[in-house]
Design an enzyme around this catalytic site. Structure first.
Site, mmCIF file in Angstrom:
data_model
loop_
_atom_site.group_PDB
_atom_site.id
_atom_site.type_symbol
_atom_site.label_atom_id
_atom_site.label_comp_id
_atom_site.label_asym_id
_atom_site.label_seq_id
_atom_site.Cartn_x
_atom_site.Cartn_y
_atom_site.Cartn_z
ATOM 1 N N HIS A 170 -23.925 -26.907 -3.880
ATOM 2 C CA HIS A 170 -24.132 -28.309 -3.499
ATOM 3 C C HIS A 170 -25.366 -28.953 -4.136
ATOM 4 C CE1 HIS A 170 -23.261 -31.389 -0.046
ATOM 5 N NE2 HIS A 170 -22.882 -31.809 -1.243
ATOM 6 N N CYS B 233 -27.916 -31.881 3.283
ATOM 7 C CA CYS B 233 -27.687 -30.602 2.603
ATOM 8 C C CYS B 233 -28.294 -30.541 1.206
ATOM 9 C CB CYS B 233 -26.184 -30.332 2.486
ATOM 10 S SG CYS B 233 -25.283 -30.355 4.040
#
Length: 480
Positions: free
Chosen positions: A126, A71
């Site tokens: 993130h 991610c």
């Protein structure tokens, strides 16, 4: 923008003013988390995804779109146009580890802001969990969402949870250059409805921005299909095939609602919409990624080997498509190599802001605008280099794929380092199962020459422009 970034682009402001006045397309980037190549029906899923399929047929569908293997690296690549190992974001950081983008990085929303765009992020960030590293300090005018990995939703549900030694996850809301505020605790209950809330907020923003004279960039980062697997109540048991299939239906619905909002706002013809994943579906141990009380799970990476956290095609190829009515021909499909790192330069070009792409650092992405528009049949990229953490695992060149190291699945217990690199023809062997060197007596040895040139060139670049370390407050390269 902080002082160092302002100094970087100050010489470009006068030239950028002239392009701000021009008609610029709105840009909407929809990112799906842990999205398997085979998780949409137009690419083989038995669960129907009618909204996504319709969208795919309205523009260009890319069947060889490559991202990083986790991610954080992909989100870093999208925001900088640089290989994540250059920016210190080559892996998902564990809670408490140094993370985030250095303020020196000139992010895509900063570039677009300087090109006259209003910028928003709804959903998962993130790329830096610290309050000072959230999106509203990295170029976004407005941010609503989560700051770290979606697995954080499950922290408070564990029997051992202790908020005195670990930070309680929250959903945040923030505006540019001000500390974001906590909205509510990010837990399993919040995750169940999070993508629905992201969709509603993104739609309201589209409606609002459509009424202004200013172009907008909206980055919509869904949390599906990241564990712990949850699904909105409206889709629970809707598929009669388990929670993952239910979630496929929810994702399709949410994407359809965003596209519908663009159409209803009357801005479809002047809006570039890009839809991709951030890495392939995870090869999780059975039931390990489920929320409490749930059964089922598991996505499809189609014909490709491997998944999340591997360097095999199943981890790197995700669904990808782009729509720009009357500019990008509808119904086109291409298997040309495209990378996530290309989206920075390409989006800048769509925004008429090529002049704002930094010249003082390596930009690994290439401009794919003419390829997307159909002005050329071939992509401007013929290779894709794959790092897993700090290590160079593989490189794809044309239809060949060479592995120097390998791990088989998301939770592999070992990393294999090969005595001789392994070579596969991924066009004819999508499972990367028939190794050419060992089986055909090294007659493909010539492939090392073009592949090693790519690697040597990268190493030379990294010697001149050293890699930023995770969490480092890098100030820039010596101009001498």
């Amino acid at each position: 923008m902080n002082f160092f970034k302002r100094i970087l682009v100050s010489s470009l402001f006068l030239s950028s003013f002239s392009v701000i006045a021009e008609n610029k397309p709105n840009i909407v980037y929809i990112l799906v988390d842990n999205w398997g190549w085979g998780d949409l029906s137009i690419q083989g899923s038995t669960i129907e995804t009618p909204s996504i399929d319709k969208f795919a047929n309205q523009g260009l569908r890319l069947t060889n779109f490559n991202v990083q293997n986790q991610c954080t690296p992909t989100r870093s690549a999208l925001h900088t146009g640089r290989l994540p190992i250059r920016s210190g974001n080559q892996k998902v950081p564990a809670p408490g580890e140094p993370d985030g983008l250095a303020y020196w990085e000139y992010t895509l929303p900063e570039l677009l802001s300087d090109a006259g765009y209003h910028t928003t992020l709804f959903g998962k960030w993130h790329v830096g969990a610290n309050i000072k590293k959230l999106p509203n300090y990295q170029g976004y005018d407005y941010f609503w969402g989560t700051q770290e990995g979606t697995n954080a939703a499950g922290y408070t549900a564990t029997p051992q949870w202790d908020p005195t030694v670990a930070t309680t996850p929250y959903i945040y809301e923030g505006v540019k250059d001000k500390d974001a505020k906590k909205v509510k605790i990010f837990d399993i209950e919040a995750k169940i409805t999070l993508d629905n809330e992201v969709t509603k907020r993104a739609i309201e923003n589209i409606k609002t921005q459509a009424k202004t004279d200013k172009p907008f960039y909206s980055y919509i980062a869904f949390t599906h299909f990241h564990p712990p697997f949850t699904v909105h109540p409206d889709f629970k048991n809707a598929s009669k095939a388990g929670i993952y299939a239910d979630t496929q239906m929810e994702v399709d619905h949410n994407i359809g609602k965003v596209l519908e909002a663009i159409d209803e706002a009357g801005i479809a013809d002047n809006t570039v919409v890009i839809l991709t994943g951030d890495n392939g579906a995870g090869n999780f141990p059975q039931t390990s990624a489920l929320a409490a009380g749930e059964d089922g799970g598991g996505g499809s990476n189609g014909p490709w080997r491997g998944g999340l956290s591997t360097a095999y095609e199943g981890g790197l190829r995700t669904p990808a498509m782009i729509r720009y009515p009357n500019k990008i021909k509808a119904g086109r499909v291409s298997d040309e190599i495209v990378g996530d790192i290309d989206m920075y330069t390409t989006i800048a070009s769509f925004a008429g802001a090529d002049n704002l792409v930094p010249k003082d650092r390596p930009i690994d992405g290439v401009n794919q605008k003419d390829f997307f528009l159909g002005k050329q049949e071939k992509s401007n990229r013929d290779h894709f280099i794959v790092f897993v953490g700090d290590d160079l695992f593989a490189i794809k060149w044309r239809n060949m794929k060479m592995h120097f190291m390998a791990t088989e699945s998301t939770h592999s217990v070992a990393v294999t380092k090969f005595t001789f690199p392994q070579l596969f023809d991924i066009k004819n062997d999508p499972k990367e199962a028939y190794e050419l060197w060992g089986n055909q007596g090294y007659v493909h040895g010539w492939v090392m020459e073009p592949i090693m040139k790519k690697i040597v060139d990268l190493k030379k670049s990294m010697a001149v422009y050293r890699n930023i370390q995770p969490g480092e407050e890098f100030k820039g390269y010596d101009k001498n």
